[in-house]
Design an enzyme around this catalytic site. Structure first.
Site, PDB file in Angstrom:
ATOM      1  N   CYS A   2     -61.176   3.971 -15.250  1.00  0.00           N
ATOM      2  CA  CYS A   2     -61.808   4.563 -16.491  1.00  0.00           C
ATOM      3  C   CYS A   2     -62.497   5.925 -15.540  1.00  0.00           C
ATOM      4  O   CYS A   2     -62.111   5.613 -14.296  1.00  0.00           O
ATOM      5  CB  CYS A   2     -63.481   3.788 -16.661  1.00  0.00           C
ATOM      6  SG  CYS A   2     -63.338   2.285 -17.444  1.00  0.00           S
ATOM      7  N   ARG A  27     -56.568   8.873 -17.014  1.00  0.00           N
ATOM      8  CA  ARG A  27     -57.007   7.605 -15.923  1.00  0.00           C
ATOM      9  C   ARG A  27     -57.232   6.303 -17.347  1.00  0.00           C
ATOM     10  O   ARG A  27     -57.477   5.114 -16.481  1.00  0.00           O
ATOM     11  CB  ARG A  27     -58.472   7.986 -14.704  1.00  0.00           C
ATOM     12  CG  ARG A  27     -58.248   8.726 -14.386  1.00  0.00           C
ATOM     13  CD  ARG A  27     -59.292   8.356 -13.273  1.00  0.00           C
ATOM     14  NE  ARG A  27     -59.036   7.480 -12.733  1.00  0.00           N
ATOM     15  CZ  ARG A  27     -59.436   6.243 -11.519  1.00  0.00           C
ATOM     16  NH1 ARG A  27     -60.631   7.008 -11.371  1.00  0.00           N
ATOM     17  NH2 ARG A  27     -59.091   5.124 -11.857  1.00  0.00           N
ATOM     18  N   TRP A  73     -60.593   2.948 -20.341  1.00  0.00           N
ATOM     19  CA  TRP A  73     -59.638   1.709 -21.005  1.00  0.00           C
ATOM     20  C   TRP A  73     -60.286   0.202 -20.675  1.00  0.00           C
ATOM     21  O   TRP A  73     -60.689  -0.294 -19.299  1.00  0.00           O
ATOM     22  CB  TRP A  73     -58.974   2.385 -18.869  1.00  0.00           C
ATOM     23  CG  TRP A  73     -58.201   1.476 -19.135  1.00  0.00           C
ATOM     24  CD1 TRP A  73     -57.091   1.782 -19.766  1.00  0.00           C
ATOM     25  CD2 TRP A  73     -56.845  -0.102 -18.808  1.00  0.00           C
ATOM     26  NE1 TRP A  73     -55.134   1.143 -19.681  1.00  0.00           N
ATOM     27  CE2 TRP A  73     -55.922  -0.192 -19.151  1.00  0.00           C
ATOM     28  CE3 TRP A  73     -58.022  -1.030 -18.136  1.00  0.00           C
ATOM     29  CZ2 TRP A  73     -54.887  -1.163 -18.670  1.00  0.00           C
ATOM     30  CZ3 TRP A  73     -57.321  -1.990 -18.031  1.00  0.00           C
ATOM     31  CH2 TRP A  73     -56.016  -2.136 -18.222  1.00  0.00           C
ATOM     32  N   ASN A  99     -67.432   2.303 -14.223  1.00  0.00           N
ATOM     33  CA  ASN A  99     -65.678   1.964 -13.689  1.00  0.00           C
ATOM     34  C   ASN A  99     -65.707   1.002 -12.933  1.00  0.00           C
ATOM     35  O   ASN A  99     -66.262   1.044 -11.367  1.00  0.00           O
ATOM     36  CB  ASN A  99     -64.714   2.934 -13.291  1.00  0.00           C
ATOM     37  CG  ASN A  99     -63.188   3.109 -12.588  1.00  0.00           C
ATOM     38  OD1 ASN A  99     -62.995   2.653 -13.361  1.00  0.00           O
ATOM     39  ND2 ASN A  99     -63.445   3.942 -12.085  1.00  0.00           N
ATOM     40  N   GLY A 100     -64.743  -0.081 -13.117  1.00  0.00           N
ATOM     41  CA  GLY A 100     -64.653  -1.046 -12.701  1.00  0.00           C
ATOM     42  C   GLY A 100     -65.261  -2.680 -13.591  1.00  0.00           C
ATOM     43  O   GLY A 100     -64.621  -2.128 -14.845  1.00  0.00           O
ATOM     44  N   GLU A 480     -36.658   0.987 -11.065  1.00  0.00           N
ATOM     45  CA  GLU A 480     -37.394   2.072 -11.068  1.00  0.00           C
ATOM     46  C   GLU A 480     -36.346   3.162 -12.468  1.00  0.00           C
ATOM     47  O   GLU A 480     -37.928   3.546 -13.422  1.00  0.00           O
ATOM     48  CB  GLU A 480     -37.441   3.662 -10.097  1.00  0.00           C
ATOM     49  CG  GLU A 480     -38.089   4.607  -9.744  1.00  0.00           C
ATOM     50  CD  GLU A 480     -39.774   4.915 -10.263  1.00  0.00           C
ATOM     51  OE1 GLU A 480     -40.038   3.368 -10.255  1.00  0.00           O
ATOM     52  OE2 GLU A 480     -40.598   5.549 -10.899  1.00  0.00           O
ATOM     53  N   LYS A 484     -39.425   3.485 -15.740  1.00  0.00           N
ATOM     54  CA  LYS A 484     -40.142   4.614 -16.565  1.00  0.00           C
ATOM     55  C   LYS A 484     -39.255   4.362 -17.698  1.00  0.00           C
ATOM     56  O   LYS A 484     -40.726   4.854 -18.986  1.00  0.00           O
ATOM     57  CB  LYS A 484     -38.726   5.409 -16.127  1.00  0.00           C
ATOM     58  CG  LYS A 484     -39.663   6.504 -14.104  1.00  0.00           C
ATOM     59  CD  LYS A 484     -40.670   6.865 -13.850  1.00  0.00           C
ATOM     60  CE  LYS A 484     -41.638   6.159 -14.085  1.00  0.00           C
ATOM     61  NZ  LYS A 484     -42.271   5.868 -12.447  1.00  0.00           N
ATOM     62  N   GLU A 487     -42.271   1.721 -19.415  1.00  0.00           N
ATOM     63  CA  GLU A 487     -43.759   2.426 -19.933  1.00  0.00           C
ATOM     64  C   GLU A 487     -43.817   3.360 -20.811  1.00  0.00           C
ATOM     65  O   GLU A 487     -44.708   3.594 -21.611  1.00  0.00           O
ATOM     66  CB  GLU A 487     -43.873   3.849 -18.338  1.00  0.00           C
ATOM     67  CG  GLU A 487     -44.158   2.457 -17.120  1.00  0.00           C
ATOM     68  CD  GLU A 487     -44.448   3.691 -16.036  1.00  0.00           C
ATOM     69  OE1 GLU A 487     -45.565   3.511 -15.972  1.00  0.00           O
ATOM     70  OE2 GLU A 487     -43.995   4.122 -14.831  1.00  0.00           O
ATOM     71  N   HIS A 503     -24.368 -13.064 -13.351  1.00  0.00           N
ATOM     72  CA  HIS A 503     -25.636 -14.186 -12.904  1.00  0.00           C
ATOM     73  C   HIS A 503     -26.181 -15.216 -13.988  1.00  0.00           C
ATOM     74  O   HIS A 503     -27.391 -15.892 -14.091  1.00  0.00           O
ATOM     75  CB  HIS A 503     -26.031 -14.676 -11.519  1.00  0.00           C
ATOM     76  CG  HIS A 503     -25.294 -14.689 -10.177  1.00  0.00           C
ATOM     77  ND1 HIS A 503     -23.959 -15.697 -10.231  1.00  0.00           N
ATOM     78  CD2 HIS A 503     -25.415 -13.498  -9.431  1.00  0.00           C
ATOM     79  CE1 HIS A 503     -23.974 -14.901  -8.921  1.00  0.00           C
ATOM     80  NE2 HIS A 503     -24.154 -14.086  -8.613  1.00  0.00           N
ATOM     81  N   LYS A 602     -53.072   5.648 -14.849  1.00  0.00           N
ATOM     82  CA  LYS A 602     -52.813   6.367 -13.809  1.00  0.00           C
ATOM     83  C   LYS A 602     -53.289   5.237 -12.964  1.00  0.00           C
ATOM     84  O   LYS A 602     -52.141   5.202 -12.141  1.00  0.00           O
ATOM     85  CB  LYS A 602     -53.198   7.743 -13.808  1.00  0.00           C
ATOM     86  CG  LYS A 602     -52.352   8.255 -12.413  1.00  0.00           C
ATOM     87  CD  LYS A 602     -51.293   8.689 -13.095  1.00  0.00           C
ATOM     88  CE  LYS A 602     -50.421   8.933 -11.565  1.00  0.00           C
ATOM     89  NZ  LYS A 602     -49.516   9.329 -11.429  1.00  0.00           N
TER      90      LYS A 602
END
Ligand code: M6R
Length: 607
Positions: A2, A27, A73, A99-100, A480, A484, A487, A503, A602
């Site tokens: 947050c 965030r 969040w 936050n946490g 990556e 991307k 996300e 495989h 983020k």
């Protein structure tokens, strides 16, 4: 995850809090709220949704010179107006933002409930407000101290009391908290961007510290009530860097900044004349560097992919055994720390809980852990035993782009340094250094292909599944590329070594599942072309990112994006850029919120 912000000074707090929250929105952003103090009361306004939704319901005449704000969040309790912060005690006089995660909140809640405290939210954070109330006898700071002594878990907290005008009390354990010093005004925030428009003078609050702030003073103590002398730092970031500067999205801006950000990461560090790298922050003498027998890299997400490229380089070029591992896995598997090993914790934010806790566990076992971070003064940067800043400038978009290529740059420099101290000749070092120095210009050329990539996104964005395939040093780039795309466009994408598809994953191939192949002109080129033909033989559509002039590949594939020819080790820089742009344009095609994709934040400060 947050964002929090607090203000006390001479200006109207609501404007400053809303503006700070807007800058922190990246965030965490499912709901937001502010609490403004005035005339013996704290007015709380909070709402599910974005900051703009909150702004709409804040009365223009809301007056008050101190207050707190939060962008959430969700972790405990669904996303709704009530669970949004700030939370208050029963009298409404105490308000907190947090936050946490408070791990023992259930025990505390049960005890407080049995004592008659009435909980109205499903959050873990509400216990903080009631606990403070239970200890309050006229001094907020004292009550906060008693409260945090009982909390288990992580927190960055800012609290206010209606009867103590102009005062903020902050506490930190595991979630970032920074104090900003202005003229006749002070700020507390989880992140520097929240306050950068007002001040560059900051004090980083450490774990276990409690800070009491008024417009003209601050005082920091530890849990034993000892005063702590803090140093004031000057933030290097400029306000323009946290603004979009003509681009539609931060992600678009950050992708385009890469020629410059890569250059910044190598400035003063790449020595072409001596064919080596200079990385002063490592805090290790040449002798110590020479004694290193093994390197281990820990990281999460995109930083982990950069670490994988780093491990490939260090082993194949510097001939030092090296592994990259997910930090979330390292912490709990009782890792063995060998005496001549060097560790790197890679993290853009420097706050990722998985990486931070793994780093601490390794340090407890005696490891030397160096940080590769972007955010100056972040927890990993401060707690590591040395390290290198990547100097990307602020990365605001949730999807990491420029931090990746800057992290790569640092690994290339470190590889050059280590290789030259071992077997690499001056000639080989010069070739490596020259190739690296050309990367920013070559990335510019790849960026010029954006219109082609946009067209590709139009053609393929409706596909439901994608495969991203690469080999050797480009294998992590394939991972990556897949990360991307999922996300920011929410399209299912898998990254694999191209050799691995036979495989199993080849079973997914049909005309509706496109594969993106990374084909550089290295020793694995022929092998990857065989893999590519295996996909074509099964009617799979293939998009290749290949080297300019590769006619053979151009003829086999459905679509091709080319990158300039370079030294085979440098391709990760050039191959990742089309994948970033592809993900970006696909997300636009699909109408996604590019900078703030659903469910993501983020900086992931919870495990
Ligand atoms: O701040 P960090 O580099 O430690 O973050 C690690 C990951 O959370 C991060 O890379 C995440 O995967 C990004 N959203 C990727 O775009």
């Amino acid at each position: 995850m947050c964002g929090i912000v607090g203000y006390c000074g001479l200006k109207q707090a609501s404007n400053i809090l809303l503006e700070g929250l807007k800058r922190l929105e990246y965030r965490g952003y499912d709901s937001a709220g502010i609490g403004v103090g005035n005339d013996g009361k704290i007015t709380i306004i909070k709402k599910k949704g974005k900051i703009k939704d909150l702004r709409e319901i804040v009365p223009p005449d809301l007056r008050g010179f101190w207050g707190i704000g939060h962008t959430r969040w969700a972790t405990h309790g669904e996303v709704n107006d009530i669970n949004a912060h700030p939370h208050t005690d029963q009298t409404g006089k105490i308000a907190i933002v947090h936050n946490g995660i408070i791990e023992n909140y259930m025990t505390l809640k049960e005890k407080l409930s049995s004592e008659g405290y009435n909980f109205i939210t499903e959050t873990d954070s509400e216990v903080i407000a009631h606990l403070i109330a239970s200890y309050y006898d006229g001094e907020l700071e004292k009550a906060v101290k008693k409260t945090v002594a009982l909390l288990k878990g992580t927190y960055g907290i800012v609290c206010v009391h209606a009867d103590e005008p102009g005062k903020l009390v902050g506490a930190r354990n595991g979630s970032p908290l920074v104090l900003g010093i202005g003229e006749d005004e002070m700020f507390l925030a989880s992140d520097v961007p929240a306050i950068l428009a007002h001040t560059k003078q900051v004090v980083y609050i450490e774990d276990g510290e409690i800070v009491t702030v008024t417009p003209n003073s601050f005082n920091t103590t530890d849990h034993l009530e000892r005063n702590i002398l803090k140093t004031v730092d000057n933030v290097e970031w400029e306000l323009e860097e946290i603004e979009k500067g003509g681009y539609t999205h931060f992600m678009e801006k950050e992708i385009h900044e890469q020629p410059e950000s890569i250059m910044r990461a190598m400035r003063g560090r790449l020595d072409i004349e001596l064919a080596t790298g200079h990385l002063g922050g490592l805090n290790l003498s040449s002798k110590e560097l020479l004694n290193i027998e093994r390197v281990k890299i820990i990281a999460a997400g995109t930083s982990y992919h950069a670490g994988m490229v780093g491990s490939y380089l260090l082993e194949s070029v510097a001939r030092i055994p090296c592994t990259a591992e997910l930090s979330s896995e390292v912490r709990y598997r009782n890792p063995i720390v060998e005496p001549k090993s060097l560790y790197f914790a890679v993290s853009q934010s420097g706050e990722t809980a998985d990486t931070l806790y793994a780093m601490r566990e390794l340090q407890r076992k005696g490891a030397t852990v160096l940080g590769i971070c972007n955010v100056v003064g972040s927890t990993i940067a401060r707690e590591s035993d040395g390290g290198v800043y990547i100097h990307s400038g602020p990365e605001i978009a949730v999807a990491s782009t420029k931090a990746f290529t800057s992290q790569l740059t640092v690994f290339y420099l470190f590889t050059l340094l280590m290789a030259r101290m071992r077997h690499m000749s001056y000639g080989q070092g010069t070739e490596f250094a020259r190739s690296l120095s050309k990367v920013p210009e070559q990335v510019k050329k790849v960026l010029d292909k954006k219109e082609e990539i946009k067209e590709l996104a139009k053609k393929y964005s409706k596909a439901k599944d994608f495969l991203f395939l690469g080999r050797g040093i480009n294998y992590p780039v394939a991972l990556e590329g897949a990360l991307k795309l999922k996300e920011i466009s929410y399209v299912h994408a898998e990254g694999y070594s191209a050799a691995e598809i036979k495989h199993g994953p080849i079973a997914l191939i049909n005309e509706y599942t496109p594969s993106v192949f990374l084909v550089s002109d290295d020793s694995l080129r022929d092998k990857i072309i065989s893999n590519l033909k295996e996909v074509k033989a099964r009617k799979g559509k293939v998009i290749a990112v290949a080297v300019e002039g590769d006619e053979e590949v151009a003829e086999i594939v459905d679509d091709i994006i080319t990158v300039p020819h370079t030294n085979e080790l440098m391709y990760p820089f050039l191959m990742v850029v089309p994948l970033q742009l592809f993900a970006y344009y696909c997300a636009l095609e699909l109408g996604r919120n590019v900078d703030q994709p659903r469910n993501l934040a983020k900086s992931v400060t919870v495990e």
